[in-house]
Design a protein around this motif. Structure first.
Motif, PDB file in Angstrom:
ATOM      1  N   LEU A   1       0.829  -1.211   0.000  1.00 43.24           N
ATOM      2  CA  LEU A   1       0.000   0.000   0.000  1.00 43.24           C
ATOM      3  C   LEU A   1       0.860   1.256   0.000  1.00 43.24           C
ATOM      4  N   ARG A   2       0.388   2.274  -0.691  1.00 48.60           N
ATOM      5  CA  ARG A   2       1.011   3.593  -0.776  1.00 48.60           C
ATOM      6  C   ARG A   2       2.271   3.634  -1.637  1.00 48.60           C
ATOM      7  N   THR A   3       2.603   2.528  -2.302  1.00 47.00           N
ATOM      8  CA  THR A   3       3.765   2.526  -3.198  1.00 47.00           C
ATOM      9  C   THR A   3       3.528   3.442  -4.386  1.00 47.00           C
ATOM     10  N   ILE A   4       2.338   3.395  -4.961  1.00 45.34           N
ATOM     11  CA  ILE A   4       2.025   4.255  -6.104  1.00 45.34           C
ATOM     12  C   ILE A   4       2.144   5.720  -5.697  1.00 45.34           C
ATOM     13  N   TYR A   5       1.590   6.053  -4.550  1.00 44.21           N
ATOM     14  CA  TYR A   5       1.633   7.430  -4.059  1.00 44.21           C
ATOM     15  C   TYR A   5       3.080   7.861  -3.767  1.00 44.21           C
ATOM     16  N   SER A   6       3.802   7.059  -3.015  1.00 41.88           N
ATOM     17  CA  SER A   6       5.149   7.473  -2.591  1.00 41.88           C
ATOM     18  C   SER A   6       6.136   7.529  -3.756  1.00 41.88           C
ATOM     19  N   SER A   7       5.924   6.720  -4.787  1.00 37.89           N
ATOM     20  CA  SER A   7       6.812   6.745  -5.953  1.00 37.89           C
ATOM     21  C   SER A   7       6.329   7.711  -7.032  1.00 37.89           C
ATOM     22  N   ARG A   8       5.130   8.271  -6.834  1.00 37.95           N
ATOM     23  CA  ARG A   8       4.514   9.219  -7.758  1.00 37.95           C
ATOM     24  C   ARG A   8       4.235   8.583  -9.125  1.00 37.95           C
ATOM     25  N   THR A   9       4.048   7.278  -9.153  1.00 36.31           N
ATOM     26  CA  THR A   9       3.833   6.545 -10.398  1.00 36.31           C
ATOM     27  C   THR A   9       2.489   6.896 -11.024  1.00 36.31           C
ATOM     28  N   GLN A  10       2.512   7.128 -12.348  1.00 31.15           N
ATOM     29  CA  GLN A  10       1.312   7.492 -13.097  1.00 31.15           C
ATOM     30  C   GLN A  10       1.268   6.721 -14.412  1.00 31.15           C
ATOM     31  N   THR A  11       0.088   6.655 -14.994  1.00 28.92           N
ATOM     32  CA  THR A  11      -0.071   6.064 -16.319  1.00 28.92           C
ATOM     33  C   THR A  11       0.869   6.769 -17.296  1.00 28.92           C
ATOM     34  N   GLY A  12       1.561   5.982 -18.102  1.00 27.41           N
ATOM     35  CA  GLY A  12       2.522   6.531 -19.064  1.00 27.41           C
ATOM     36  C   GLY A  12       3.957   6.478 -18.591  1.00 27.41           C
ATOM     37  N   ASP A  13       4.186   6.288 -17.298  1.00 27.54           N
ATOM     38  CA  ASP A  13       5.555   6.216 -16.778  1.00 27.54           C
ATOM     39  C   ASP A  13       6.265   4.975 -17.305  1.00 27.54           C
ATOM     40  N   GLN A  14       7.569   5.089 -17.492  1.00 28.03           N
ATOM     41  CA  GLN A  14       8.400   3.963 -17.926  1.00 28.03           C
ATOM     42  C   GLN A  14       8.996   3.292 -16.692  1.00 28.03           C
ATOM     43  N   ILE A  15       8.735   1.994 -16.558  1.00 28.10           N
ATOM     44  CA  ILE A  15       9.226   1.212 -15.426  1.00 28.10           C
ATOM     45  C   ILE A  15      10.297   0.263 -15.931  1.00 28.10           C
ATOM     46  N   ARG A  16      11.242  -0.056 -15.077  1.00 30.69           N
ATOM     47  CA  ARG A  16      12.274  -1.065 -15.390  1.00 30.69           C
ATOM     48  C   ARG A  16      12.222  -2.110 -14.283  1.00 30.69           C
ATOM     49  N   VAL A  17      11.888  -3.344 -14.649  1.00 31.73           N
ATOM     50  CA  VAL A  17      11.908  -4.461 -13.706  1.00 31.73           C
ATOM     51  C   VAL A  17      13.080  -5.341 -14.111  1.00 31.73           C
ATOM     52  N   CYS A  18      14.066  -5.462 -13.220  1.00 28.26           N
ATOM     53  CA  CYS A  18      15.279  -6.186 -13.570  1.00 28.26           C
ATOM     54  C   CYS A  18      16.019  -6.604 -12.305  1.00 28.26           C
ATOM     55  N   SER A  19      17.091  -7.338 -12.490  1.00 27.73           N
ATOM     56  CA  SER A  19      17.918  -7.735 -11.354  1.00 27.73           C
ATOM     57  C   SER A  19      18.663  -6.513 -10.828  1.00 27.73           C
ATOM     58  N   PRO A  20      19.090  -6.555  -9.564  1.00 30.65           N
ATOM     59  CA  PRO A  20      19.879  -5.439  -9.034  1.00 30.65           C
ATOM     60  C   PRO A  20      21.149  -5.196  -9.850  1.00 30.65           C
ATOM     61  N   GLU A  21      21.747  -6.266 -10.360  1.00 28.85           N
ATOM     62  CA  GLU A  21      22.969  -6.123 -11.157  1.00 28.85           C
ATOM     63  C   GLU A  21      22.700  -5.370 -12.457  1.00 28.85           C
TER      64      GLU A  21
END
Length: 133
Positions: free
Chosen positions: A101-121
């Protein structure tokens, strides 16, 4: 089976969505999802691959949902998705991030944003190459 921990980073907003995101990409990992857990910690998450929508039947806590297209661009978000619900299907979505909960709010994520899901490396190597992020 060993599960690798992934990071979810919002390139557009320069903010993290999660530092300990687990990929659910088999029939059984998608079926299990968040069942059996009592909560998601602050940096935890589940990346459901593939998915156009999820349900929270049997889940005991609310989560934030971020729907991503094939290019990991945000196509829809739902804050405070409560237990025992069925989320809407989004035709453009290819995957869904289930986050605390509140991840969207705290990260300010909105429709259209570019996300990167990957390993820490991978994230670390891209960090030093701004043109790729």
């Amino acid at each position: 089976m060993l599960q690798h921990t992934l990071c979810a980073y919002n390139i557009t907003r320069r903010s993290f969505l999660g530092l300990s995101v687990h990929r659910a990409d088999t029939f059984f990992t998608r079926l299990r999802g968040l069942l059996g857990r009592t909560r998601l910690d602050g940096d935890d998450g589940m990346w459901v691959v593939p998915s156009k929508g999820i349900h929270s039947i049997g889940v005991l806590f609310a989560v934030d949902l971020v729907y991503l297209d094939a290019d990991e661009k945000v196509v829809h978000t739902i804050e405070n998705f409560r237990p025992f619900r069925i989320a809407p299907l989004k035709i453009k979505a290819q995957t869904v991030l289930e986050l605390p909960l509140r991840t969207i709010y705290s990260s300010r994520t909105q429709t259209g944003d570019q996300i990167r899901v990957c390993s820490p490396e991978q994230l670390k190597s891209n960090w030093n190459a701004p043109s790729r992020m």
